[in-house]
Design a protein around this motif. Structure first.
Motif, short mmCIF file in Angstrom:
data_model
loop_
_atom_site.label_atom_id
_atom_site.label_comp_id
_atom_site.label_asym_id
_atom_site.label_seq_id
_atom_site.Cartn_x
_atom_site.Cartn_y
_atom_site.Cartn_z
N ASP A 170 36.69 52.45 53.28
CA ASP A 170 35.61 53.45 53.44
C ASP A 170 34.25 52.77 53.48
O ASP A 170 33.41 53.08 54.34
N ARG A 171 34.03 51.83 52.55
CA ARG A 171 32.74 51.14 52.52
C ARG A 171 32.54 50.28 53.76
O ARG A 171 31.44 50.24 54.33
N ILE A 172 33.61 49.59 54.18
CA ILE A 172 33.49 48.75 55.37
C ILE A 172 33.20 49.60 56.60
O ILE A 172 32.36 49.24 57.45
N LEU A 194 39.11 51.39 62.16
CA LEU A 194 38.78 51.30 60.74
C LEU A 194 38.98 52.62 60.01
O LEU A 194 38.91 52.67 58.78
N HIS A 195 39.23 53.69 60.76
CA HIS A 195 39.44 54.99 60.13
C HIS A 195 40.82 55.10 59.50
O HIS A 195 41.07 56.03 58.72
N GLN A 196 41.75 54.21 59.83
CA GLN A 196 43.09 54.29 59.27
C GLN A 196 43.07 53.94 57.79
O GLN A 196 42.31 53.10 57.34
N ARG A 197 43.96 54.59 57.02
CA ARG A 197 44.06 54.36 55.59
C ARG A 197 45.53 54.19 55.20
O ARG A 197 46.43 54.64 55.91
N ILE A 198 45.75 53.57 54.06
CA ILE A 198 47.13 53.38 53.57
C ILE A 198 47.68 54.70 53.04
O ILE A 198 48.81 55.08 53.34
#
Length: 386
Positions: A167-169, A142-146
């Motif tokens: 971030d919220r999730i 879940l740390h990955q971002r676009i």
């Protein structure tokens, strides 16, 4: 492909409309212009003359006059000849114009489809990146971002919004994982104490020993019961307000403080109340727990001889206490379940670390806000605003 077809169709319709408009405008004025031009030619050509200003076959000093007509006879014959010539020239010109326009439109349609395919690919590339990132995400990454790079726009804003949602999730998932781990730890500790007391303490049949172990088991059972009640209350608050009715929060403050008078006396803490009528709408049971948890937390996390000030009025509910110094960066973490300023001391009245998290959950359920700040001399100030 659909976006390409839509772009191509729109461009093709625009080009077709442009061709039709040009054809219509040229057709409307072409005949009159040809007729006016031919009018000066036909009578003059009958006599082998060239009118002044007439166009020759080629410019320059060696220019020659266009081949003359053989004659048109009377005036009516000249008019018929002139009209026939104008119509023939008009039709040939319009046919040529239509042929060239249709060929140009076909080429334009081909170029439009290529450009539309290229444009659609560039426009939809961020959507593909977002979809691929969403497909890869799981509980482990879940740390990955676009982190989409590019100029501001709708798709850039969509990607940034997706990153903010992640971030919220991630925070919620991390909080749930910590909650599960802490709840398991908190429940395992009293169970281990009970097991040890039963196996070791009750092995000695001495009545005094049995009475002491009995008291310890009852104490541990009470702590476990309060912990489970706190977890159930936290779960109920997270589900929202099921029953809302008018409540005087000032009266609720007075009742909660009166119910905690014995605990405040045991901790040698003085509680001062300044409660004016504060009408609100909410669940009276949850609001009672909100005030009770705030005051109990202020009493338990205090020092002997300390004070707790509870104020209720138009500005909301404010609970201020004395106590140990609280680092400002730790204050937001105190609203998470099982978060404490210090490690839990397993003794009567130490609490389970759910007080402020229950307060935060109840305020969210009512659509209110809660904030806390560390006092300069130690302790905490918590403000609840309806």
């Amino acid at each position: 492909m659909r976006l390409t077809l839509v772009y191509g169709a729109l461009l093709l319709l625009s080009g077709g409309g442009l061709v039709a408009l040009v054809y219509f405008l040229v057709r409307e004025s072409l005949y009159d212009r040809i007729t006016r031009a031919v009018t000066g030619w036909v009578p003059a050509l009958r006599l082998g003359e060239v009118p002044e200003g007439a166009v020759t076959s080629s410019p320059g000093p060696a220019a020659t006059v266009a081949p003359p007509f053989s004659g048109c006879g009377s005036g009516s014959d000249c008019a018929v000849t002139r009209n026939g010539l104008s119509g023939a020239v008009e039709q040939a010109t319009l046919n040529r114009l239509l042929t060239v326009s249709l060929v140009a439109l076909a080429l334009f349609a081909l170029v439009s489809l290529v450009l539309a395919w290229w444009l659609a690919g560039r426009v939809l590339r961020p959507v593909g990146v977002i979809a691929e990132t969403a497909r890869r995400l799981s509980g482990e990454n879940l740390h990955q971002r676009i982190a989409l790079a590019g100029p501001p726009g709708e798709l850039k804003r969509l990607a940034d919004t997706f990153d903010e949602m992640l971030d919220r999730i991630e925070q919620l998932v991390s909080a749930q994982q910590r909650f599960a781990a802490n709840a398991a730890h908190e429940l395992r500790t009293p169970l281990a104490v009970q097991r040890a007391a039963a196996e070791i303490g009750l092995a000695d049949p001495d009545p005094a020993q049995v009475a002491r172990i009995r008291g310890k088991l009852l104490e541990v059972a009470g702590d476990s019961e309060r912990l489970i009640e706190g977890l159930l209350l936290l779960s109920a608050a997270d589900q929202g307000v099921e029953r809302a009715e008018p409540v005087d929060l000032g009266r609720t403050v007075e009742e909660a403080v009166a119910g905690l008078a014995g605990e405040a006396e045991r901790h040698e803490v003085t509680v001062a109340v300044d409660a004016a009528p504060l009408p609100v709408t909410g669940d009276p049971v949850l609001l009672h727990h909100l005030v009770e948890n705030l005051v109990a937390n202020a009493v338990r996390h205090n020092v002997p001889g300390g004070t707790v000030t509870v104020t209720a009025g138009p500005a909301g509910l404010v609970v201020r206490n004395t106590g140990p110094a609280v680092p400002p960066d730790v204050v937001p973490q105190l609203f998470e379940p099982f978060r404490r300023l210090k490690e839990r001391e397993h003794k009567p009245g130490s609490g389970a670390g759910l007080g402020l998290s229950i307060v935060a959950s109840i305020t969210r359920a009512h659509g209110w806000t809660v904030a806390a700040e560390a006092n300069a001399g130690g302790g905490l100030t918590v403000r609840v605003r309806p």
